[in-house]
Design an enzyme around this catalytic site. Structure first.
Site, short mmCIF file in Angstrom:
data_model
loop_
_atom_site.label_atom_id
_atom_site.label_comp_id
_atom_site.label_asym_id
_atom_site.label_seq_id
_atom_site.Cartn_x
_atom_site.Cartn_y
_atom_site.Cartn_z
N SER A 97 -3.68 -0.16 -7.82
CA SER A 97 -4.99 0.67 -7.66
C SER A 97 -5.68 0.69 -9.16
O SER A 97 -6.20 -0.36 -9.44
CB SER A 97 -4.58 1.88 -7.23
N ASP A 229 -5.92 0.03 4.11
CA ASP A 229 -5.72 0.70 2.90
C ASP A 229 -7.06 1.64 2.87
O ASP A 229 -8.18 1.09 2.91
CB ASP A 229 -6.08 -0.16 1.83
N HIS A 258 -2.35 2.07 1.24
CA HIS A 258 -2.77 2.01 -0.18
C HIS A 258 -1.45 1.96 -0.83
O HIS A 258 -1.10 1.43 -1.72
CB HIS A 258 -3.72 3.14 -0.57
#
Length: 278
Positions: A97, A229, A258
Site C-alpha cells: 500500500s 482491492d 487490500h
C-alpha cells in the site's frame, strides 16, 4: 528498542531478525499501521533463513511522533537511514500500500543508485498515483481523500475500527468470514501512531506521483494486487505500474482484498519466496 536517528533528528524504530550474513528482506508497512503488520511475513522468511528487517515510518508505531516530514521524500530517506545504519546489501524490498510507494521511491532515489537493491515487491501499492487529475483521469476524486481526513479528525478511534471491519480486508463482502482479532490488531497499530502523521500521510499516499520512479527502476519487480482491492483500485495502480516498470512481473489475485498479506499469507508468502529465488 532499536532505533536510528535521521539527519533531522527523528528516531526511527526498526526490527532486525535473523543471521546478519543472510540475504536481507526489508518490509515497508501501509498507512496508518506499523512494522507489526508484517508479522506473518517476517516469521515466515526468518524460518526460511533470511535476515528480515522492518521499520515504523516516522510518526507511526514506535517511531518519533514528529509534526513534520510526512511526505514520500522523508519516508524514503528514513528508510535509507535504516538501510545504511545496518549496511544492508543485495536487499529485497517489500512494500504494501503506502509502503509500496515508499519502497518504490526508496529504490529509485536511494537503493538502486547505491547498488544495494536486488529486487522489489509491491503489494496493493499506491503507485503510480491515486488522485484523479487531468493527467490521471482514472484516479479517485480528491473528495475521497478529504473524507478520510474528515473521519480521522472527527473520531480517529472509530475510523480505525470501521476501515478494517469493512473495505480494508473486504469483510464487507457478502459471506465474508470476519476476524475480530485482525480488526483489533489493525486498530491497535493505528492508535499507537500519531494523528498528525496519519492526517498528513493521506496526502502523501494519494497525491505523490511515482511515475518517474517507476520508469527508472531496473531491478526485477513483482507487482501483486487483489482484484477486489477496495482501497487501492487495481485498474489505476498495478495495471499501470507494471507497464511503467522496465522489469516487472504482474500477478493479479482473484477476489483478494487490500489486506491480503494478512488474510491470505499462506498464498502471498510462498509467491514472494518463489520470486526472490527465481
Amino acid at each position: 528498542m532499536s532505533t536510528v536517528t535521521t539527519k533531522d533528528g527523528v528516531e526511527i524504530f526498526y526490527k532486525d531478525w535473523g543471521p546478519k550474513t543472510a540475504q536481507p528482506i526489508m518490509f515497508h508497512h501501509g498507512w496508518p499501521l506499523c512494522s507489526d503488520d508484517w508479522d506473518a511475513q517476517m516469521l515466515f522468511f526468518l524460518e526460511k533463513g533470511y535476515r528480515v528487517v522492518a521499520h515504523d515510518r516516522r510518526g507511526h508505531g514506535r517511531s518519533t511522533q514528529v509534526g513534520d516530514g510526512h511526505d514520500m521524500d522523508h519516508y524514503a530517506a528514513d528508510a535509507a537511514a535504516v538501510v545504511e545504519h545496518l549496511d544492508l546489501r543485495n536487499t529485497v524490498h517489500v512494500g504494501h500500500s503506502t509502503g509500496g510507494g515508499e519502497a518504490t521511491h526508496y529504490v529509485a532515489r536511494h537503493g538502486q543508485p547505491q547498488g544495494r537493491v536486488a529486487k522489489l515487491v509491491i503489494i496493493g501499492a499506491v503507485p503510480p498515483i491515486m488522485v484523479k487529475s487531468g493527467a490521471n483521469p482514472g484516479g479517485l476524486p480528491i473528495e475521497v481523500f478529504d473524507d478520510l481526513r474528515q473521519q480521522l479528525a472527527a473520531n480517529r478511534s472509530q475510523f480505525y475500527r470501521d476501515l478494517p471491519a469493512g473495505p480494508f480486508y473486504s469483510f464487507n463482502r457478502p459471506g465474508a468470514k470476519v476476524s475480530e482479532p485482525i480488526i483489533n490488531n489493525w486498530w491497535r497499530q493505528g492508535m499507537i501512531g500519531g494523528a498528525k502523521a496519519h492526517y498528513d500521510g493521506i496526502k502523501a499516499f494519494s497525491e505523490t506521483d511515482f511515475t518517474e520512479d517507476l520508469k527508472i527502476i531496473t531491478v526485477p519487480t513483482f507487482v501483486m494486487h487483489g482484484d477486489d482491492d477496495q482501497i487501492v483500485p487495481i485498474a489505476d495502480s498495478a495495471l499501470l505500474s507494471s507497464k511503467l516498470l522496465q522489469n516487472a512481473t504482474l500477478k493479479v489475485y482473484e477476489k483478494f482484498p487490500h489486506g491480503m498479506c494478512t488474510t491470505h499469507d499462506d498464498i502471498i508468502n510462498p509467491d514472494i519466496l518463489a520470486f526472490i529465488k527465481g
